[in-house]
Design a protein around this motif. Structure first.
Motif, mmCIF file in Angstrom:
data_model
loop_
_atom_site.group_PDB
_atom_site.id
_atom_site.type_symbol
_atom_site.label_atom_id
_atom_site.label_comp_id
_atom_site.label_asym_id
_atom_site.label_seq_id
_atom_site.Cartn_x
_atom_site.Cartn_y
_atom_site.Cartn_z
ATOM 1 N N ALA A 190 0.990 -0.692 -0.431
ATOM 2 C CA ALA A 190 0.135 0.168 -0.113
ATOM 3 C C ALA A 190 1.090 1.184 -0.229
ATOM 4 C CB ALA A 190 -0.604 -0.135 0.945
ATOM 5 N N ILE A 191 2.048 1.226 0.890
ATOM 6 C CA ILE A 191 2.604 2.182 0.326
ATOM 7 C C ILE A 191 3.242 2.387 -1.012
ATOM 8 C CG2 ILE A 191 4.909 3.150 1.543
ATOM 9 C CD1 ILE A 191 4.432 1.834 4.381
ATOM 10 N N VAL A 192 3.618 1.184 -1.808
ATOM 11 C CA VAL A 192 4.557 1.859 -2.464
ATOM 12 C C VAL A 192 2.772 2.693 -3.360
ATOM 13 C CG1 VAL A 192 4.901 -0.110 -4.528
ATOM 14 C CG2 VAL A 192 6.086 -0.315 -2.131
ATOM 15 N N THR A 193 2.015 1.373 -3.146
ATOM 16 C CA THR A 193 1.437 2.126 -4.543
ATOM 17 C C THR A 193 0.605 3.517 -3.602
ATOM 18 O OG1 THR A 193 -0.088 -0.109 -3.988
ATOM 19 C CG2 THR A 193 -1.702 2.007 -4.735
ATOM 20 N N ALA A 194 0.576 3.985 -3.005
ATOM 21 C CA ALA A 194 0.758 5.468 -2.645
ATOM 22 C C ALA A 194 1.803 6.413 -3.084
ATOM 23 C CB ALA A 194 0.584 5.865 -1.594
ATOM 24 N N THR A 195 3.325 5.699 -3.240
ATOM 25 C CA THR A 195 3.884 6.785 -3.373
ATOM 26 C C THR A 195 3.857 6.693 -5.103
ATOM 27 O OG1 THR A 195 5.240 5.677 -1.672
ATOM 28 C CG2 THR A 195 6.122 6.083 -3.706
ATOM 29 N N GLN A 196 3.362 5.936 -5.426
ATOM 30 C CA GLN A 196 3.392 5.578 -6.930
ATOM 31 C C GLN A 196 2.547 6.770 -7.362
ATOM 32 O OE1 GLN A 196 2.678 1.995 -8.068
ATOM 33 N NE2 GLN A 196 4.271 0.808 -8.544
ATOM 34 N N LYS A 197 1.276 7.083 -6.325
ATOM 35 C CA LYS A 197 -0.031 8.050 -6.886
ATOM 36 C C LYS A 197 0.827 9.226 -6.418
ATOM 37 C CE LYS A 197 -3.274 6.602 -4.683
ATOM 38 N NZ LYS A 197 -4.874 6.378 -4.694
ATOM 39 N N GLY A 198 2.127 9.596 -6.030
ATOM 40 C CA GLY A 198 2.558 11.023 -5.546
ATOM 41 C C GLY A 198 2.966 11.390 -4.280
ATOM 42 N N ALA A 199 2.426 10.069 -3.037
ATOM 43 C CA ALA A 199 3.656 10.174 -1.917
ATOM 44 C C ALA A 199 4.608 10.624 -1.348
ATOM 45 C CB ALA A 199 2.228 9.359 -1.060
ATOM 46 N N TYR A 200 4.868 10.984 -0.640
ATOM 47 C CA TYR A 200 5.999 11.107 0.283
ATOM 48 C C TYR A 200 5.920 10.057 0.980
ATOM 49 C CZ TYR A 200 10.678 11.693 2.196
ATOM 50 O OH TYR A 200 11.029 10.986 2.870
ATOM 51 N N SER A 201 6.943 9.192 1.323
ATOM 52 C CA SER A 201 7.009 7.424 1.530
ATOM 53 C C SER A 201 8.522 7.330 2.370
ATOM 54 C CB SER A 201 6.485 6.483 1.476
ATOM 55 O OG SER A 201 7.152 6.165 0.381
ATOM 56 N N LEU A 202 8.654 7.563 3.816
ATOM 57 C CA LEU A 202 9.611 7.005 4.818
ATOM 58 C C LEU A 202 9.298 5.946 5.286
ATOM 59 C CD1 LEU A 202 12.296 8.596 5.621
ATOM 60 C CD2 LEU A 202 11.119 9.632 7.464
ATOM 61 N N ILE A 203 10.232 5.187 5.267
ATOM 62 C CA ILE A 203 10.637 4.208 5.990
ATOM 63 C C ILE A 203 11.768 4.219 7.473
ATOM 64 C CG2 ILE A 203 10.457 1.439 5.409
ATOM 65 C CD1 ILE A 203 8.761 2.518 3.701
ATOM 66 N N GLY A 204 11.293 3.787 8.131
ATOM 67 C CA GLY A 204 12.253 4.096 9.353
ATOM 68 C C GLY A 204 12.640 2.814 10.643
ATOM 69 N N GLY A 205 13.504 2.765 10.809
ATOM 70 C CA GLY A 205 13.318 1.792 11.930
ATOM 71 C C GLY A 205 14.183 0.160 11.485
ATOM 72 N N ASP A 251 13.173 -3.215 11.685
ATOM 73 C CA ASP A 251 12.271 -4.108 11.013
ATOM 74 C C ASP A 251 11.609 -3.669 9.947
ATOM 75 O OD1 ASP A 251 13.579 -6.437 12.022
ATOM 76 O OD2 ASP A 251 12.547 -5.720 14.513
ATOM 77 N N SER A 252 10.750 -2.224 9.906
ATOM 78 C CA SER A 252 10.138 -1.947 9.218
ATOM 79 C C SER A 252 11.256 -1.476 7.768
ATOM 80 C CB SER A 252 9.614 -0.893 8.547
ATOM 81 O OG SER A 252 9.667 -0.127 10.562
ATOM 82 N N VAL A 253 12.761 -1.498 7.631
ATOM 83 C CA VAL A 253 13.915 -1.472 6.764
ATOM 84 C C VAL A 253 13.840 -2.968 6.470
ATOM 85 C CG1 VAL A 253 15.982 -1.161 6.403
ATOM 86 C CG2 VAL A 253 14.327 0.801 7.548
ATOM 87 N N ALA A 254 14.446 -3.908 7.083
ATOM 88 C CA ALA A 254 14.208 -5.620 6.912
ATOM 89 C C ALA A 254 12.523 -5.800 6.038
ATOM 90 C CB ALA A 254 14.719 -6.044 7.758
ATOM 91 N N ALA A 259 12.067 -1.088 -1.864
ATOM 92 C CA ALA A 259 12.837 -0.527 -1.047
ATOM 93 C C ALA A 259 12.867 0.532 -2.355
ATOM 94 C CB ALA A 259 14.698 -0.549 -0.331
ATOM 95 N N ASP A 260 13.358 -0.074 -3.668
ATOM 96 C CA ASP A 260 13.133 1.980 -4.083
ATOM 97 C C ASP A 260 12.343 2.112 -5.321
ATOM 98 O OD1 ASP A 260 12.830 -0.454 -5.780
ATOM 99 O OD2 ASP A 260 14.312 -0.652 -7.454
ATOM 100 N N SER A 281 15.666 4.854 5.814
ATOM 101 C CA SER A 281 16.477 4.861 6.087
ATOM 102 C C SER A 281 17.208 4.686 7.337
ATOM 103 C CB SER A 281 15.152 6.464 8.091
ATOM 104 O OG SER A 281 16.518 6.194 8.957
ATOM 105 N N THR A 282 18.800 5.105 6.853
ATOM 106 C CA THR A 282 20.239 4.331 7.530
ATOM 107 C C THR A 282 19.799 4.114 8.920
ATOM 108 O OG1 THR A 282 21.372 5.767 7.571
ATOM 109 C CG2 THR A 282 20.748 4.342 5.424
ATOM 110 N N GLY A 283 19.135 4.642 9.664
ATOM 111 C CA GLY A 283 19.539 4.658 10.833
ATOM 112 C C GLY A 283 18.420 4.728 11.750
ATOM 113 N N GLY A 284 17.493 3.634 12.391
ATOM 114 C CA GLY A 284 16.663 3.135 13.649
ATOM 115 C C GLY A 284 16.849 3.967 14.474
ATOM 116 N N GLY A 285 17.815 3.878 15.339
ATOM 117 C CA GLY A 285 17.186 4.304 16.446
ATOM 118 C C GLY A 285 17.773 6.160 16.267
ATOM 119 N N ALA A 286 18.402 6.506 15.860
ATOM 120 C CA ALA A 286 18.818 8.057 15.596
ATOM 121 C C ALA A 286 17.005 8.211 14.624
ATOM 122 C CB ALA A 286 20.147 8.388 14.520
#
Ligand code: AMP
Length: 396
Positions: A338-353, A355-358, A366-367, A373-378
Motif C-alpha cells: 500500500a505504501i508503494v501504491t501511495a508513492t506511485q500516486k505521488g505520496a512521500y514515504s519514509l521507511i525507518g526503524g 524491522d520495517s527496513v528489513a 526499497a526502491d 532511513s539508514t539509522g533506526g535508533g537515531a
C-alpha cells in the motif's frame, strides 16, 4: 545546514566519522556493504576538492580492548576497491600509529583508523580522547547518522575542537532532510504506521507524532495492549499490562487532537509461536484462551491499505506481525504494498526503524518508496526530541 558542499577541502585533512559497522561472514567477507557505499560520495567530494580523508568508525561491540574480529582492517580491501585507490590503515585510532599515519597523509589519500571502540573513552565521550582524535585533522565531518543519537567522543564531543571547521556529510544531510520532510509535512493526509513488538519503545514517538499527523495506524505486537486496555480478550498474545493506561491515554489524546487512530479489528492467531502452528482468523477482541495474535487479519489489511493508499505523507516504523514467519507476514506485506501504491500516486514515504527496513528489503520494494532511513535508533530519537547530540554539535 553546513554540509561538505559549503566547504573547500583543498590541502585539508578531513576527519570523517562514518558508519562502517557492516556485517561479515565467518571468513570476514562483508555480507552487506550498504553503509560503506553510502559514505563514498562524501569521501569523493573531499578528495575531489584536493583534500585528504581520515576515516573513523566503530565496528560491532568490542569489550573496550582490541579484538581481531572487530578490526576495521577487514574493510580495507573492499573500501579500496570501491574507491579505486589505495586505503592506508592505522592499527590504532590514537597514539603514534595514528599520528604518524595522519601526518604522512597527502592530499588525495585515504587513511582508515582502527575501530574507535577499542577504547572505552569513545562511548564514554571522554574529552581528552576526543581531543587526541581531533589533533589528527584540520576539519571534522560527521556522516554517521546511525550513531548521531549517541554523545560519543567521535560523534559529538570532538566537534568542539573544530569551532569553525565542522560540517555534515551527505548521508547525514540526506537523512535529516528526509525526516524533516515528514515532520514538517505540508502534503496531507499524513499517516504514521507504527508496528513492532511493544508499546513501551514507541510511546514517546507516538506522543510526538500526534501533533503532526492525521492518521495513526497501529499494528504488530503492540496492538494487543490497546485491545486488552479496551476490554478485549487477547488470549496469550503479547501484552504489556503496565502500558494499558498509556494505551488508553494515546487513544484519548488522538481523539482530542483530531487524529484518526486505527487499531486492528481482526487478527491471525496461532496456538504456538511458530510458523507451522495451527492458525485461524478471528475478531481481535475475541481471541480464545491459549491462542496468540501474530498478524493483522484480512479486514484490517484492507482498511489499512485503503487509508495508506490515500495518504500524501507516510512514515512507517515496525511490522504488522511476525513477518519473519511466512504464515504471519501477510499484513506487513500488504502495508508495504500500500505504501508503494501511495508513492506511485505521488505520496512521500519514509521507511525507518530496523524491522520495517528489513521488511521493505525482504519484499524487494526499497526502491519503490521515497526514502529508507539508514539509522533506526537515531531516526526515532530525532522524531522524539527534535534533534540529536551529533547534529547539535555541528549546528551549535
Ligand atoms: P520492534 O523492534 O519493536 O519494531 O519489533 C519488531 C519485532 O516485533 C519483529 O521481530 C516481529 O516479529 C515482532 N512482532 C510483530 N508482531 C508481533 C506479534 N503480534 N507478536 C509477537 N511479536 C511480534
Amino acid at each position: 545546514m553546513k554540509t561538505v558542499d559549503n566547504y573547500n577541502f583543498k590541502n585539508k585533512k578531513a576527519l570523517l566519522r562514518v558508519d562502517f559497522n557492516v556485517p561479515f561472514d565467518k571468513d570476514f567477507h562483508i555480507t552487506d556493504d550498504t553503509r560503506i557505499r553510502a559514505a563514498l560520495p562524501t569521501i569523493n567530494k573531499i578528495l575531489h576538492d584536493g583534500g585528504a580523508v581520515i576515516l573513523m568508525s566503530h565496528l560491532g561491540r568490542p569489550k573496550d580492548v582490541y579484538e581481531e574480529k572487530y578490526s576495521l582492517k577487514h574493510i580495507v580491501k573492499h573500501l579500496s576497491e570501491l574507491l579505486g585507490k589505495e586505503v592506508k590503515f592505522a592499527s590504532d585510532c590514537i597514539g603514534d600509529a595514528a599520528k604518524n599515519a595522519a601526518s604522512e597523509l597527502k592530499s588525495g589519500e585515504v587513511l582508515l583508523l582502527e575501530n574507535l571502540r577499542f577504547h572505552k573513552q569513545e562511548t564514554a565521550g571522554t574529552e581528552s580522547f576526543a581531543q587526541e582524535l581531533s589533533s589528527l585533522g584540520d576539519v571534522y565531518v560527521n556522516d554517521a547518522f546511525g550513531t548521531a543519537h549517541r554523545a560519543h567522543a567521535s560523534t559529538t564531543i570532538i566537534a568542539k575542537f573544530f569551532p569553525n571547521d565542522k560540517v555534515f556529510g551527505y548521508v547525514m544531510a540526506n537523512e535529516l532532510e528526509n525526516i524533516n520532510k515528514v515532520l514538517n509535512a505540508s502534503e496531507k493526509p499524513v499517516t504514521a504506521i507504527m508496528g513492532g513488538a511493544k508499546v513501551s519503545g514507541k510511546i514517546l514517538i507516538i506522543n510526538k507524532l500526534l501533533d503532526k499527523i492525521d492518521n495513526l495506524i497501529i499494528g504488530g505486537g503492540m496492538s494487543y495492549t490497546f485491545v486488552k486496555a479496551q476490554g478485549g480478550n487477547i488470549g496469550i498474545s503479547l501484552v504489556e499490562e503496565d502500558k494499558m493506561e498509556v494505551a488508553l491515554k494515546i487513544l484519548k489524546d488522538a481523539k482530542e487532537k483530531g487524529v484518526n487512530i486505527y487499531i486492528p479489528v481482526d487478527t491471525v492467531i496461532a496456538d504456538a509461536f511458530a510458523n507451522e502452528a495451527n492458525k485461524q482468523t478471528v475478531d481481535i477482541n475475541n481471541i480464545p484462551d491459549g491462542w496468540m495474535g501474530l498478524d493483522i487479519g484480512p479486514l484490517t489489511e484492507k482498511k489499512y491499505a485503503e487509508v495508506i493508499s490515500n495518504s500524501k505523507t507516510i512514515l512507517w516504523n515496525g511490522p504488522m506481525g511476525v513477518f519473519e514467519m511466512e504464515n504471519f507476514e501477510s499484513g506487513t506485506r500488504a502495508v508495504a504494498n500500500a505504501i508503494v501504491t501511495a508513492t506511485q500516486k505521488g505520496a512521500y514515504s519514509l521507511i525507518g526503524g530496523g524491522d520495517s527496513v528489513a521488511a521493505i528489503n525482504k519484499y524487494g520494494l526499497a526502491d519503490k518508496v521515497s526514502y529508507v532511513s539508514t539509522g533506526g535508533g537515531a531516526l526515532l530519537e530525532y522524531i522524539e526530541s527534535g534533534s540529536l547530540p551529533g547534529v547539535e554539535a555541528i549546528d551549535k
